[in-house]
Structure formats: structure tokens, C-alpha cells
Design a protein around this motif. Structure first.
Motif, PDB file in Angstrom:
ATOM      1  N   TYR A  30       0.740  -1.067  -0.060  1.00 57.10           N
ATOM      2  CA  TYR A  30      -0.080  -0.110  -0.058  1.00 57.10           C
ATOM      3  C   TYR A  30       0.695   1.375  -0.129  1.00 57.10           C
ATOM      4  O   TYR A  30       0.321   2.300  -0.475  1.00 57.10           O
ATOM      5  CB  TYR A  30      -1.119   0.130   1.069  1.00 57.10           C
ATOM      6  N   GLN A  31       2.185   1.276   0.594  1.00 54.06           N
ATOM      7  CA  GLN A  31       3.007   2.370   0.740  1.00 54.06           C
ATOM      8  C   GLN A  31       4.243   2.055   0.605  1.00 54.06           C
ATOM      9  O   GLN A  31       5.045   2.099   1.383  1.00 54.06           O
ATOM     10  CB  GLN A  31       2.671   3.258   1.833  1.00 54.06           C
ATOM     11  N   PRO A  32       4.724   1.406  -0.881  1.00 53.93           N
ATOM     12  CA  PRO A  32       6.030   0.814  -0.781  1.00 53.93           C
ATOM     13  C   PRO A  32       7.164   1.997  -0.673  1.00 53.93           C
ATOM     14  O   PRO A  32       8.382   1.702   0.133  1.00 53.93           O
ATOM     15  CB  PRO A  32       6.151   0.429  -2.211  1.00 53.93           C
ATOM     16  N   THR A  33       7.374   3.170  -1.077  1.00 54.46           N
ATOM     17  CA  THR A  33       8.111   4.190  -0.558  1.00 54.46           C
ATOM     18  C   THR A  33       8.131   4.611   0.736  1.00 54.46           C
ATOM     19  O   THR A  33       9.311   4.730   1.162  1.00 54.46           O
ATOM     20  CB  THR A  33       7.500   5.868  -1.501  1.00 54.46           C
ATOM     21  N   HIS A  34       7.133   4.563   1.553  1.00 54.36           N
ATOM     22  CA  HIS A  34       7.093   4.822   3.083  1.00 54.36           C
ATOM     23  C   HIS A  34       7.876   3.593   3.734  1.00 54.36           C
ATOM     24  O   HIS A  34       8.757   3.740   4.505  1.00 54.36           O
ATOM     25  CB  HIS A  34       5.798   5.109   3.789  1.00 54.36           C
ATOM     26  N   ALA A  35       7.697   2.522   3.009  1.00 54.97           N
ATOM     27  CA  ALA A  35       8.115   1.144   3.843  1.00 54.97           C
ATOM     28  C   ALA A  35       9.680   0.934   3.510  1.00 54.97           C
ATOM     29  O   ALA A  35      10.387   0.763   4.347  1.00 54.97           O
ATOM     30  CB  ALA A  35       7.386  -0.205   3.339  1.00 54.97           C
ATOM     31  N   LEU A  36      10.076   1.424   2.135  1.00 57.47           N
ATOM     32  CA  LEU A  36      11.395   1.322   2.033  1.00 57.47           C
ATOM     33  C   LEU A  36      12.267   2.538   2.501  1.00 57.47           C
ATOM     34  O   LEU A  36      13.521   2.495   2.759  1.00 57.47           O
ATOM     35  CB  LEU A  36      11.659   1.317   0.454  1.00 57.47           C
ATOM     36  N   GLY A  37      11.500   3.371   2.804  1.00 58.84           N
ATOM     37  CA  GLY A  37      12.059   4.633   3.555  1.00 58.84           C
ATOM     38  C   GLY A  37      12.805   4.380   4.889  1.00 58.84           C
ATOM     39  O   GLY A  37      13.761   4.983   5.333  1.00 58.84           O
ATOM     40  N   HIS A  38      12.260   3.341   5.724  1.00 56.32           N
ATOM     41  CA  HIS A  38      12.847   2.920   6.891  1.00 56.32           C
ATOM     42  C   HIS A  38      14.140   2.456   6.590  1.00 56.32           C
ATOM     43  O   HIS A  38      14.893   2.365   7.754  1.00 56.32           O
ATOM     44  CB  HIS A  38      11.811   1.975   7.399  1.00 56.32           C
TER      45      HIS A  38
END
Length: 227
Positions: free
Chosen positions: A120-128
Motif C-alpha cells: 500500500y505504501q512501498p515508498t514509505h516502507a522502503l524509506g525505513h
């Protein structure tokens, strides 16, 4: 045959039937079921208050997307608490001292939170995996470290629950054995040791509840990062 202190953690069987299946199904029998009456009895009221307070405390920081996990995580909390508490009774077996069982709880739920974040939010998840403002030379190293820490999470969940319960049970058995050996030799010391054993049992009851709460709390934090 010399018995080992670790024999208490072996999964018992009776006539070839593993009794761990009975231990896993027992918690659902013990809890009272809701009735069709307008007013519940004291036990049902206390149970409903506990579940509501726990759900409110766990899911208050989460967004509305994470509230779908309320039934699952609340049921897991009650399940783990009951298994941990029943394991403190004499002549019983604690399934949550088995690392395989705890990993079977931790890995699928952790993996579900990761999949939700990546979907649902790959950018936010990979940002971690890469904190903001990281110097360029440190980017590959930090990505590797954060990836390793991400995959260690389910192992930490399972090992934490297993280690705390195993250590508590071993300590109780060691002190109980010492009290039994010292009773004919030094009754006064044996009495003091028994008092220490009683206090340790109370501490282990608290540990049994706290570790179940910590297990579910960490899962909710992992969910909070991905919703």
C-alpha cells in the motif's frame, strides 16, 4: 535414569498423541461466552473491560487501517496470557517455552505487516531502510544494517518470549529443589528459601502477563510503521 531440569520443556505425549494440541485448545474453553442477557455477570463485565482497555491502548496510536487487526491481536494477547499462566500450575506444560511455536506466531504476523507496507505504501516502507540525511558513503552500509535488523525482528519476538519463560521456570525449579534438599538439613534456611520461591512465583506471574503484552505491543508497532 537421571532427570534433567530441561525435561519439563519436552512436549508430552500420551498413547502417541501429543498433548500440546490439548494445551493449545484449552484456553478457548476457559473463557466465558457472552450471553443474551441485558446485563452481564461480574466475570463477563471484568473480561469485557480488560479487552476494551487493552484494545484502546494498543490501537490508539494506529491509523484506521490498522484497526482491522484489533480482533486478531486481542485474541493473540488473551491466548498467550492464558498459555503462560496455565504453565505455572503444577504438572502442566507451557507451550510458549517452545521456540518453534513462538516463531510460528511471530513470522507470519511480522511478514503480514511487511507485505501490507510494501503493497500500500512501498515508498514509505522502503524509506525505513535509509534514514533521511545519511551521508552518501554510509548509504550501502546503513541499508544492509537496516535490512538485517528488519529480518531479525521475528527472531527477536520468538526468542524473547521463549527465553523469559524458560528462565523463569528453570529458576523456580532450581529454588524448589534447593528447598526440598535443605528441609531435613537446615529447616530455617529451607523456610526462607520457600518464601523466596513464593515471591519468585509472583514475579513469574507478572512476567507471564508482561511478555504476552510485549509480544503483541511490538507487533502493533511493526504494524504502525506500515499502515
Amino acid at each position: 535414569m537421571t532427570l534433567s531440569f530441561f525435561d519439563q520443556f519436552m512436549s508430552p505425549t500420551y498413547l502417541g498423541i501429543p498433548l500440546i494440541a490439548l494445551a493449545l485448545s484449552l484456553p478457548w474453553i476457559l473463557y466465558p461466552k457472552p450471553t443474551a442477557r441485558w446485563l452481564n455477570n461480574r466475570l463477563l463485565t471484568l473480561q469485557s473491560w480488560f479487552i476494551n482497555r487493552f484494545t484502546q491502548q494498543i490501537f490508539q496510536p494506529l491509523s484506521l487501517g490498522g484497526h482491522k487487526w484489533a480482533v486478531l491481536l486481542t485474541s493473540l494477547m488473551l491466548f498467550l496470557i492464558t498459555l503462560n499462566m496455565l504453565g505455572l500450575l503444577p504438572y502442566t506444560f507451557t507451550p510458549t517455552t517452545q521456540l518453534s511455536l513462538n516463531m510460528a506466531f511471530a513470522v507470519p504476523l511480522w511478514l503480514a505487516t511487511v507485505i501490507i507496507g510494501m503493497r500500500y505504501q512501498p515508498t514509505h516502507a522502503l524509506g525505513h531502510l535509509l534514514p533521511e540525511g545519511t551521508p552518501v558513503p554510509l548509504i550501502p552500509v546503513l541499508i544492509i544494517i537496516e535490512t538485517i535488523s528488519l529480518f531479525i525482528r521475528p527472531l527477536a519476538l520468538g526468542v524473547r518470549l521463549t527465553a523469559n519463560l524458560t528462565a523463569g521456570h528453570l529458576l523456580i525449579q532450581l529454588i524448589a529443589t534447593a528447598a526440598a534438599v535443605l528441609l531435613p538439613l537446615m529447616p530455617t534456611v529451607a523456610l526462607l528459601t520457600t518464601m523466596l520461591l513464593f515471591l519468585l512465583t509472583l514475579l513469574e506471574v507478572a512476567v507471564a502477563m508482561i511478555q504476552a503484552y510485549v509480544f503483541v505491543l511490538l507487533l502493533s508497532l511493526y504494524l504502525q510503521e506500515n499502515v
